[in-house]
Design a protein around this motif. Structure first.
Motif, PDB file in Angstrom:
ATOM      1  N   ARG A   8      -9.175  -0.031   1.223  1.00  0.00           N
ATOM      2  CA  ARG A   8     -10.039  -0.915   2.006  1.00  0.00           C
ATOM      3  C   ARG A   8      -9.166  -1.924   2.735  1.00  0.00           C
ATOM      4  O   ARG A   8      -8.548  -2.791   2.115  1.00  0.00           O
ATOM      5  N   ILE A   9      -9.131  -1.772   4.052  1.00  0.00           N
ATOM      6  CA  ILE A   9      -8.413  -2.697   4.931  1.00  0.00           C
ATOM      7  C   ILE A   9      -9.361  -2.985   6.091  1.00  0.00           C
ATOM      8  O   ILE A   9      -9.899  -2.046   6.687  1.00  0.00           O
ATOM      9  N   PRO A  10      -9.561  -4.256   6.430  1.00  0.00           N
ATOM     10  CA  PRO A  10     -10.436  -4.532   7.571  1.00  0.00           C
ATOM     11  C   PRO A  10      -9.891  -3.890   8.849  1.00  0.00           C
ATOM     12  O   PRO A  10      -8.680  -3.840   9.052  1.00  0.00           O
ATOM     13  N   ALA A  11     -10.766  -3.413   9.705  1.00  0.00           N
ATOM     14  CA  ALA A  11     -10.347  -2.802  10.970  1.00  0.00           C
ATOM     15  C   ALA A  11      -9.912  -3.864  11.974  1.00  0.00           C
ATOM     16  O   ALA A  11      -9.124  -3.581  12.864  1.00  0.00           O
ATOM     17  N   GLN A  12     -10.437  -5.079  11.810  1.00  0.00           N
ATOM     18  CA  GLN A  12     -10.111  -6.165  12.725  1.00  0.00           C
ATOM     19  C   GLN A  12      -9.885  -7.450  11.949  1.00  0.00           C
ATOM     20  O   GLN A  12     -10.447  -7.647  10.878  1.00  0.00           O
ATOM     21  N   ALA A  13      -9.056  -8.320  12.529  1.00  0.00           N
ATOM     22  CA  ALA A  13      -8.814  -9.642  11.939  1.00  0.00           C
ATOM     23  C   ALA A  13      -8.458 -10.610  13.057  1.00  0.00           C
ATOM     24  O   ALA A  13      -8.019 -10.204  14.134  1.00  0.00           O
ATOM     25  N   LYS A  14      -8.644 -11.887  12.772  1.00  0.00           N
ATOM     26  CA  LYS A  14      -8.247 -12.929  13.707  1.00  0.00           C
ATOM     27  C   LYS A  14      -6.768 -13.244  13.486  1.00  0.00           C
ATOM     28  O   LYS A  14      -6.266 -13.093  12.369  1.00  0.00           O
ATOM     29  N   PRO A  15      -6.066 -13.690  14.516  1.00  0.00           N
ATOM     30  CA  PRO A  15      -4.651 -14.044  14.329  1.00  0.00           C
ATOM     31  C   PRO A  15      -4.482 -15.106  13.237  1.00  0.00           C
ATOM     32  O   PRO A  15      -5.188 -16.109  13.221  1.00  0.00           O
ATOM     33  N   GLY A  16      -3.588 -14.833  12.292  1.00  0.00           N
ATOM     34  CA  GLY A  16      -3.332 -15.760  11.197  1.00  0.00           C
ATOM     35  C   GLY A  16      -4.281 -15.634  10.018  1.00  0.00           C
ATOM     36  O   GLY A  16      -4.112 -16.310   9.002  1.00  0.00           O
ATOM     37  N   GLU A  17      -5.270 -14.758  10.112  1.00  0.00           N
ATOM     38  CA  GLU A  17      -6.239 -14.578   9.025  1.00  0.00           C
ATOM     39  C   GLU A  17      -5.574 -13.898   7.830  1.00  0.00           C
ATOM     40  O   GLU A  17      -4.784 -12.975   7.980  1.00  0.00           O
ATOM     41  N   ILE A  18      -5.915 -14.371   6.639  1.00  0.00           N
ATOM     42  CA  ILE A  18      -5.433 -13.747   5.399  1.00  0.00           C
ATOM     43  C   ILE A  18      -6.456 -12.681   5.007  1.00  0.00           C
ATOM     44  O   ILE A  18      -7.628 -12.991   4.804  1.00  0.00           O
ATOM     45  N   ILE A  19      -5.998 -11.444   4.926  1.00  0.00           N
ATOM     46  CA  ILE A  19      -6.891 -10.346   4.559  1.00  0.00           C
ATOM     47  C   ILE A  19      -6.483  -9.792   3.195  1.00  0.00           C
ATOM     48  O   ILE A  19      -5.330  -9.908   2.787  1.00  0.00           O
ATOM     49  N   GLU A  20      -7.462  -9.227   2.511  1.00  0.00           N
ATOM     50  CA  GLU A  20      -7.172  -8.577   1.232  1.00  0.00           C
ATOM     51  C   GLU A  20      -7.167  -7.070   1.440  1.00  0.00           C
ATOM     52  O   GLU A  20      -8.063  -6.513   2.065  1.00  0.00           O
ATOM     53  N   ILE A  21      -6.150  -6.437   0.899  1.00  0.00           N
ATOM     54  CA  ILE A  21      -6.014  -4.988   0.955  1.00  0.00           C
ATOM     55  C   ILE A  21      -6.262  -4.473  -0.459  1.00  0.00           C
ATOM     56  O   ILE A  21      -5.629  -4.939  -1.414  1.00  0.00           O
ATOM     57  N   LYS A  22      -7.196  -3.544  -0.584  1.00  0.00           N
ATOM     58  CA  LYS A  22      -7.569  -3.006  -1.895  1.00  0.00           C
ATOM     59  C   LYS A  22      -7.295  -1.511  -1.912  1.00  0.00           C
ATOM     60  O   LYS A  22      -7.632  -0.807  -0.965  1.00  0.00           O
ATOM     61  N   THR A  23      -6.680  -1.037  -2.995  1.00  0.00           N
ATOM     62  CA  THR A  23      -6.370   0.383  -3.114  1.00  0.00           C
ATOM     63  C   THR A  23      -6.776   0.897  -4.494  1.00  0.00           C
ATOM     64  O   THR A  23      -6.737   0.163  -5.482  1.00  0.00           O
ATOM     65  N   LEU A  24      -7.148   2.153  -4.532  1.00  0.00           N
ATOM     66  CA  LEU A  24      -7.489   2.822  -5.790  1.00  0.00           C
ATOM     67  C   LEU A  24      -7.101   4.287  -5.642  1.00  0.00           C
ATOM     68  O   LEU A  24      -7.381   4.913  -4.617  1.00  0.00           O
ATOM     69  N   ILE A  25      -6.436   4.818  -6.641  1.00  0.00           N
ATOM     70  CA  ILE A  25      -6.096   6.239  -6.627  1.00  0.00           C
ATOM     71  C   ILE A  25      -6.501   6.841  -7.967  1.00  0.00           C
ATOM     72  O   ILE A  25      -6.270   6.247  -9.022  1.00  0.00           O
ATOM     73  N   SER A  26      -7.157   7.989  -7.914  1.00  0.00           N
ATOM     74  CA  SER A  26      -7.550   8.697  -9.134  1.00  0.00           C
ATOM     75  C   SER A  26      -6.335   9.447  -9.665  1.00  0.00           C
ATOM     76  O   SER A  26      -5.795  10.318  -8.978  1.00  0.00           O
ATOM     77  N   HIS A  27      -5.901   9.069 -10.857  1.00  0.00           N
ATOM     78  CA  HIS A  27      -4.707   9.682 -11.446  1.00  0.00           C
ATOM     79  C   HIS A  27      -4.766   9.469 -12.958  1.00  0.00           C
ATOM     80  O   HIS A  27      -5.095   8.384 -13.423  1.00  0.00           O
ATOM     81  N   ASP A  28      -4.410  10.481 -13.735  1.00  0.00           N
ATOM     82  CA  ASP A  28      -4.477  10.388 -15.197  1.00  0.00           C
ATOM     83  C   ASP A  28      -3.478   9.401 -15.783  1.00  0.00           C
ATOM     84  O   ASP A  28      -3.708   8.857 -16.861  1.00  0.00           O
ATOM     85  N   VAL A  68       0.365   1.254 -17.420  1.00  0.00           N
ATOM     86  CA  VAL A  68      -0.654   1.127 -16.376  1.00  0.00           C
ATOM     87  C   VAL A  68      -1.750   2.149 -16.650  1.00  0.00           C
ATOM     88  O   VAL A  68      -1.480   3.308 -16.939  1.00  0.00           O
ATOM     89  N   SER A  69      -2.984   1.693 -16.564  1.00  0.00           N
ATOM     90  CA  SER A  69      -4.115   2.556 -16.908  1.00  0.00           C
ATOM     91  C   SER A  69      -4.325   3.679 -15.899  1.00  0.00           C
ATOM     92  O   SER A  69      -3.795   3.654 -14.792  1.00  0.00           O
ATOM     93  N   ALA A  70      -5.129   4.633 -16.310  1.00  0.00           N
ATOM     94  CA  ALA A  70      -5.518   5.719 -15.414  1.00  0.00           C
ATOM     95  C   ALA A  70      -6.262   5.133 -14.217  1.00  0.00           C
ATOM     96  O   ALA A  70      -6.858   4.057 -14.306  1.00  0.00           O
ATOM     97  N   ASN A  71      -6.209   5.839 -13.104  1.00  0.00           N
ATOM     98  CA  ASN A  71      -6.890   5.429 -11.879  1.00  0.00           C
ATOM     99  C   ASN A  71      -6.486   4.014 -11.463  1.00  0.00           C
ATOM    100  O   ASN A  71      -7.330   3.131 -11.336  1.00  0.00           O
ATOM    101  N   PRO A  72      -5.195   3.789 -11.232  1.00  0.00           N
ATOM    102  CA  PRO A  72      -4.727   2.436 -10.967  1.00  0.00           C
ATOM    103  C   PRO A  72      -5.280   1.826  -9.677  1.00  0.00           C
ATOM    104  O   PRO A  72      -5.347   2.474  -8.636  1.00  0.00           O
TER     105      PRO A  72
END
Length: 107
Positions: A8-28, A68-72
């Motif tokens: 999850r990454i925003p498609a647009q942001a304002k200059p200087g805006e702090i955005i949060e990047i979220k990732t999830l991968i399914s893995h044992d 690190v747990s499954a599905n980090p």
């Protein structure tokens, strides 16, 4: 075995805006400490490195270990100053790489 990462990454942001990047991968994330039903050790197979690049510059890197747990899930923040592309890479013990790419427009 891992599946396609979810990002999850925003498609647009304002200059200087702090955005949060979220990732999830399914893995044992098999630690190598368990045994199968026959009593044989299950080989270690974890994602050991996560790297995030923006416009070919590393902006975040993490080394993961068997605890690190499954599905980090990994999240981090980024200050958006220009438009470009994020390239996120997960590297597995066996040399496998899982890649996700996302573009962002700043303006």
């Amino acid at each position: 075995m891992a599946s396609q990462p979810r990002v999850r990454i925003p498609a647009q942001a304002k200059p200087g805006e702090i955005i949060e990047i979220k990732t999830l991968i399914s893995h044992d994330m098999e630690s190598g400490q368990r045994k199968d039903s026959a009593g044989k050790p299950i080989p270690r197979k974890i994602i050991n490195t996560f790297t995030a690049k923006f416009n070919d510059k590393v902006i975040f890197e993490a080394t993961w270990y068997p605890a690190v747990s499954a599905n980090p899930y990994q999240s981090f923040f980024f200050k958006a100053t220009e438009s470009g592309e994020f390239v996120l890479v997960w590297k597995d013990d066996d040399g496998s790489e899982y890649v996700a790419k996302n573009k962002i427009t700043v303006g």
